[in-house]
Design a protein around this motif. Structure first.
Motif, short mmCIF file in Angstrom:
data_model
loop_
_atom_site.label_atom_id
_atom_site.label_comp_id
_atom_site.label_asym_id
_atom_site.label_seq_id
_atom_site.Cartn_x
_atom_site.Cartn_y
_atom_site.Cartn_z
N GLU A 14 0.81 -1.22 0.00
CA GLU A 14 0.00 0.00 0.00
C GLU A 14 0.84 1.28 0.00
OE1 GLU A 14 -3.48 0.23 2.30
OE2 GLU A 14 -4.08 -1.81 1.90
N SER A 42 -0.94 4.23 -1.23
CA SER A 42 -2.09 4.64 -0.42
C SER A 42 -3.42 4.59 -1.18
CB SER A 42 -1.89 6.08 0.10
OG SER A 42 -0.70 6.18 0.82
N TYR A 59 -6.13 3.02 -0.52
CA TYR A 59 -7.25 3.10 0.43
C TYR A 59 -7.51 4.55 0.81
CZ TYR A 59 -10.20 1.52 4.36
OH TYR A 59 -11.24 1.28 5.22
N HIS A 60 -6.43 5.28 1.12
CA HIS A 60 -6.55 6.69 1.50
C HIS A 60 -7.05 7.52 0.33
CE1 HIS A 60 -5.66 10.55 3.31
NE2 HIS A 60 -4.91 10.86 2.27
N ARG A 74 -16.35 0.01 2.57
CA ARG A 74 -16.20 -0.14 4.02
C ARG A 74 -17.35 -0.95 4.62
NH1 ARG A 74 -15.54 5.24 7.45
NH2 ARG A 74 -17.69 5.45 6.77
N ARG A 99 -8.82 -0.89 10.53
CA ARG A 99 -9.08 0.28 9.67
C ARG A 99 -8.16 1.45 10.04
NH1 ARG A 99 -14.97 1.82 10.08
NH2 ARG A 99 -14.20 3.72 11.00
N LYS A 159 -4.68 2.05 8.51
CA LYS A 159 -4.58 2.66 7.19
C LYS A 159 -4.59 4.18 7.23
CE LYS A 159 -7.05 -1.29 5.20
NZ LYS A 159 -6.03 -1.86 4.33
N ASP A 160 -4.73 4.74 8.44
CA ASP A 160 -4.75 6.19 8.61
C ASP A 160 -3.31 6.72 8.46
OD1 ASP A 160 -4.72 8.84 9.62
OD2 ASP A 160 -6.47 8.42 10.87
N LYS A 161 -3.05 7.43 7.37
CA LYS A 161 -1.69 7.87 7.08
C LYS A 161 -1.24 9.03 7.97
CE LYS A 161 -1.59 4.71 4.19
NZ LYS A 161 -1.20 3.43 4.80
N LEU A 190 3.52 6.25 6.01
CA LEU A 190 4.22 5.13 5.39
C LEU A 190 5.74 5.25 5.47
CD1 LEU A 190 2.07 4.42 2.22
CD2 LEU A 190 2.56 2.83 4.08
N MET A 210 2.96 -1.31 6.15
CA MET A 210 1.70 -1.96 6.48
C MET A 210 1.92 -3.36 7.03
SD MET A 210 -1.49 -1.68 6.89
CE MET A 210 -1.66 -0.03 6.21
#
Length: 200
Positions: free
Chosen positions: A91, A94, A96-97, A111, A153, A156-158, A163, A168
């Motif tokens: 990821e 990103s 997902y973000h 979600r 969940r 995944k909050d950047k 990163l 991940m």
């Protein structure tokens, strides 16, 4: 042709991010004209939605297959983690973000699907773990299931976990150990220790 477009677009979105990839990029990768893509998809949003659904279905089927094996519940959790990481790469782009930021409706739908899938899977895992004496028998399954989903969940909050500081894979490994240690019995702890030692 539609399947080829979705498949290649999915690979590009996961590798480079949904924002970075254009319809021209996808057409060039496939050696087709952009018009051919528009025969199957009116716009990029439709293609992003189809790609998101494809990834979800692949992972969902993989999780179902793992759950049907009825393995040791702790081992099952780590097998699912491995499956998800293989399909979502690390990821770095990103996706997902970016999905959350640029395609909020698709993100919200995804979600909800993820939660329904995880809710059943985690609840079953917890029940079997309790029955086998690997998890504590006083666990509130509904609460633990929700905590598990919410915590996964949040990884995944950047903003919480940029990163450049956290991969991940590392985050998932740390969280799973944290999760299992919090719910397992001494018997379960032996299984967890063996799994962790085998990973090193």
């Amino acid at each position: 042709m539609r399947e080829k477009i979705v498949h290649r677009a999915t690979e590009l979105f996961l590798s480079l991010g949904v924002k970075s990839v254009t319809m021209d990029d996808i057409a060039n990768e496939l050696g087709i004209s952009k018009k051919t893509i528009y025969v199957h998809f009116e716009n990029k949003t439709q293609l992003v939605e189809a790609s998101t659904l494809e990834v979800f279905e692949i992972i969902s089927q993989g999780i179902d297959a793992i759950c049907q094996l009825q393995k040791d519940p702790i081992e099952e959790i780590y097998d699912i983690k491995k499956l998800v990481m293989e399909h979502l790469k690390d990821e770095k782009s990103s996706p997902y973000h970016q999905l959350q930021k640029y395609y909020p409706k698709i993100f919200s739908s995804l979600r909800s699907k993820q939660y329904r899938l995880m809710e059943d899977c985690v609840a079953d895992n917890l029940k079997r773990g309790i029955t086998l004496g690997l998890y504590r028998d006083n666990l509130e399954i509904d609460i633990i299931s929700k905590l598990y989903f919410t915590s996964i969940r949040s990884l995944k909050d950047k903003q919480l976990f940029p990163l450049k500081h956290f991969s991940m894979s590392s985050l998932m490994n740390h969280y799973l150990e944290y999760h299992v240690r919090g719910i397992c019995t001494p018997k379960g702890l032996k299984v967890l220790t063996k799994i962790i030692n085998n990973q090193n």
